[in-house]
Design a protein around this motif. Structure first.
Motif, PDB file in Angstrom:
ATOM      1  N   ASN A  83      14.415  -9.756  20.554  1.00 37.02           N
ATOM      2  CA  ASN A  83      13.302  -9.420  21.426  1.00 37.02           C
ATOM      3  C   ASN A  83      13.646  -8.215  22.281  1.00 37.02           C
ATOM      4  O   ASN A  83      14.804  -7.855  22.436  1.00 37.02           O
ATOM      5  N   SER A  84      12.620  -7.606  22.857  1.00 40.78           N
ATOM      6  CA  SER A  84      12.795  -6.444  23.727  1.00 40.78           C
ATOM      7  C   SER A  84      13.681  -5.392  23.077  1.00 40.78           C
ATOM      8  O   SER A  84      14.614  -4.874  23.684  1.00 40.78           O
ATOM      9  N   LEU A  85      13.374  -5.074  21.843  1.00 41.69           N
ATOM     10  CA  LEU A  85      14.215  -4.169  21.072  1.00 41.69           C
ATOM     11  C   LEU A  85      14.210  -2.760  21.656  1.00 41.69           C
ATOM     12  O   LEU A  85      13.192  -2.286  22.165  1.00 41.69           O
ATOM     13  N   LYS A  86      15.357  -2.124  21.571  1.00 38.54           N
ATOM     14  CA  LYS A  86      15.568  -0.775  22.065  1.00 38.54           C
ATOM     15  C   LYS A  86      15.970   0.138  20.916  1.00 38.54           C
ATOM     16  O   LYS A  86      16.513  -0.330  19.917  1.00 38.54           O
ATOM     17  N   PRO A  87      15.732   1.444  21.031  1.00 36.75           N
ATOM     18  CA  PRO A  87      16.173   2.354  19.974  1.00 36.75           C
ATOM     19  C   PRO A  87      17.655   2.233  19.655  1.00 36.75           C
ATOM     20  O   PRO A  87      18.042   2.399  18.490  1.00 36.75           O
ATOM     21  N   GLU A  88      18.481   1.940  20.638  1.00 34.54           N
ATOM     22  CA  GLU A  88      19.914   1.795  20.402  1.00 34.54           C
ATOM     23  C   GLU A  88      20.267   0.548  19.601  1.00 34.54           C
ATOM     24  O   GLU A  88      21.420   0.373  19.199  1.00 34.54           O
ATOM     25  N   ASP A  89      19.299  -0.335  19.363  1.00 36.74           N
ATOM     26  CA  ASP A  89      19.516  -1.471  18.478  1.00 36.74           C
ATOM     27  C   ASP A  89      19.411  -1.087  17.010  1.00 36.74           C
ATOM     28  O   ASP A  89      19.698  -1.913  16.137  1.00 36.74           O
ATOM     29  N   THR A  90      18.980   0.132  16.726  1.00 36.15           N
ATOM     30  CA  THR A  90      18.842   0.591  15.349  1.00 36.15           C
ATOM     31  C   THR A  90      20.192   0.556  14.643  1.00 36.15           C
ATOM     32  O   THR A  90      21.164   1.150  15.111  1.00 36.15           O
ATOM     33  N   ALA A  91      20.257  -0.143  13.521  1.00 40.60           N
ATOM     34  CA  ALA A  91      21.498  -0.299  12.784  1.00 40.60           C
ATOM     35  C   ALA A  91      21.221  -1.092  11.516  1.00 40.60           C
ATOM     36  O   ALA A  91      20.132  -1.648  11.335  1.00 40.60           O
ATOM     37  N   VAL A  92      22.222  -1.145  10.655  1.00 34.92           N
ATOM     38  CA  VAL A  92      22.225  -2.099   9.563  1.00 34.92           C
ATOM     39  C   VAL A  92      22.859  -3.378  10.085  1.00 34.92           C
ATOM     40  O   VAL A  92      23.962  -3.351  10.637  1.00 34.92           O
ATOM     41  N   TYR A  93      22.166  -4.480   9.930  1.00 32.45           N
ATOM     42  CA  TYR A  93      22.637  -5.765  10.418  1.00 32.45           C
ATOM     43  C   TYR A  93      23.198  -6.577   9.255  1.00 32.45           C
ATOM     44  O   TYR A  93      22.571  -6.704   8.203  1.00 32.45           O
ATOM     45  N   TYR A  94      24.386  -7.129   9.468  1.00 35.11           N
ATOM     46  CA  TYR A  94      25.093  -7.879   8.438  1.00 35.11           C
ATOM     47  C   TYR A  94      25.327  -9.314   8.888  1.00 35.11           C
ATOM     48  O   TYR A  94      25.767  -9.555  10.011  1.00 35.11           O
ATOM     49  N   TYR A 100      36.713 -22.324   6.185  1.00 35.24           N
ATOM     50  CA  TYR A 100      38.111 -22.590   6.522  1.00 35.24           C
ATOM     51  C   TYR A 100      39.073 -21.739   5.706  1.00 35.24           C
ATOM     52  O   TYR A 100      40.245 -21.606   6.070  1.00 35.24           O
ATOM     53  N   TYR A 101      38.588 -21.127   4.635  1.00 36.71           N
ATOM     54  CA  TYR A 101      39.470 -20.428   3.715  1.00 36.71           C
ATOM     55  C   TYR A 101      39.135 -18.952   3.523  1.00 36.71           C
ATOM     56  O   TYR A 101      40.043 -18.150   3.261  1.00 36.71           O
ATOM     57  N   SER A 102      37.864 -18.568   3.633  1.00 33.34           N
ATOM     58  CA  SER A 102      37.449 -17.206   3.318  1.00 33.34           C
ATOM     59  C   SER A 102      36.290 -16.766   4.199  1.00 33.34           C
ATOM     60  O   SER A 102      35.625 -17.589   4.836  1.00 33.34           O
ATOM     61  N   ASN A 103      36.076 -15.458   4.233  1.00 39.50           N
ATOM     62  CA  ASN A 103      34.929 -14.860   4.900  1.00 39.50           C
ATOM     63  C   ASN A 103      34.021 -14.210   3.863  1.00 39.50           C
ATOM     64  O   ASN A 103      34.496 -13.654   2.868  1.00 39.50           O
ATOM     65  N   TYR A 104      32.721 -14.254   4.122  1.00 36.49           N
ATOM     66  CA  TYR A 104      31.738 -13.692   3.213  1.00 36.49           C
ATOM     67  C   TYR A 104      30.740 -12.865   3.995  1.00 36.49           C
ATOM     68  O   TYR A 104      30.412 -13.183   5.140  1.00 36.49           O
ATOM     69  N   TRP A 105      30.242 -11.801   3.368  1.00 40.00           N
ATOM     70  CA  TRP A 105      29.306 -10.878   3.994  1.00 40.00           C
ATOM     71  C   TRP A 105      28.009 -10.814   3.214  1.00 40.00           C
ATOM     72  O   TRP A 105      27.999 -10.853   1.985  1.00 40.00           O
ATOM     73  N   GLY A 106      26.917 -10.695   3.947  1.00 37.05           N
ATOM     74  CA  GLY A 106      25.638 -10.398   3.337  1.00 37.05           C
ATOM     75  C   GLY A 106      25.531  -8.937   2.976  1.00 37.05           C
ATOM     76  O   GLY A 106      26.416  -8.131   3.284  1.00 37.05           O
ATOM     77  N   GLN A 107      24.420  -8.578   2.333  1.00 43.34           N
ATOM     78  CA  GLN A 107      24.264  -7.212   1.835  1.00 43.34           C
ATOM     79  C   GLN A 107      23.821  -6.228   2.914  1.00 43.34           C
ATOM     80  O   GLN A 107      23.882  -5.019   2.705  1.00 43.34           O
ATOM     81  N   GLY A 108      23.388  -6.720   4.051  1.00 41.48           N
ATOM     82  CA  GLY A 108      22.907  -5.879   5.125  1.00 41.48           C
ATOM     83  C   GLY A 108      21.404  -5.671   5.061  1.00 41.48           C
ATOM     84  O   GLY A 108      20.813  -5.609   3.981  1.00 41.48           O
TER      85      GLY A 108
END
Length: 115
Positions: A83-94, A100-108
């Protein structure tokens, strides 16, 4: 073992809102913590918010009071209400999933806030 699919990004005017979704599939019973990161062009990747399996949340100071992270454990989905988004919030969000064993990332997913 865990696959993450993000959605909900787009273009919004300053002051507006967006809701990002990240759906997890696979061995979701091992998920301990989920998080949202973001990265603007030429910038380092920034931790935005985290939430544990039990619902404990933490936020970056830059988004505190404006963004809310939540989960639907039945749907194995994590959300980021912005909410209340600002231009500085512009980015690719992941979306990030920690087991417990590994980390995984979304595509963005791209979030663009116009002034």
């Amino acid at each position: 073992q865990v696959q993450l699919v993000e959605s909900g990004g787009g273009l919004v005017q300053a002051g507006g809102s967006l809701r990002l979704s990240c759906a997890a599939s696979g061995s979701t019973f091992n998920i301990k913590t989920m998080a949202w990161y973001r990265q603007a062009p030429g910038q380092t990747r920034e931790l935005v918010a985290t939430i544990t399996k039990t619902g404990i949340t933490n936020y970056a100071d830059s988004v505190k009071g404006r963004f809310t992270i939540s989960t639907d454990n039945v749907k194995n989905t994590v959300y980021l209400q912005m909410n209340s988004l600002k231009p500085e919030d512009t980015a690719v969000y992941y979306c990030k999933c920690m087991t417990y064993y590994s980390n995984y990332w979304g595509q963005g997913t791209q979030v663009t806030v116009s002034s």
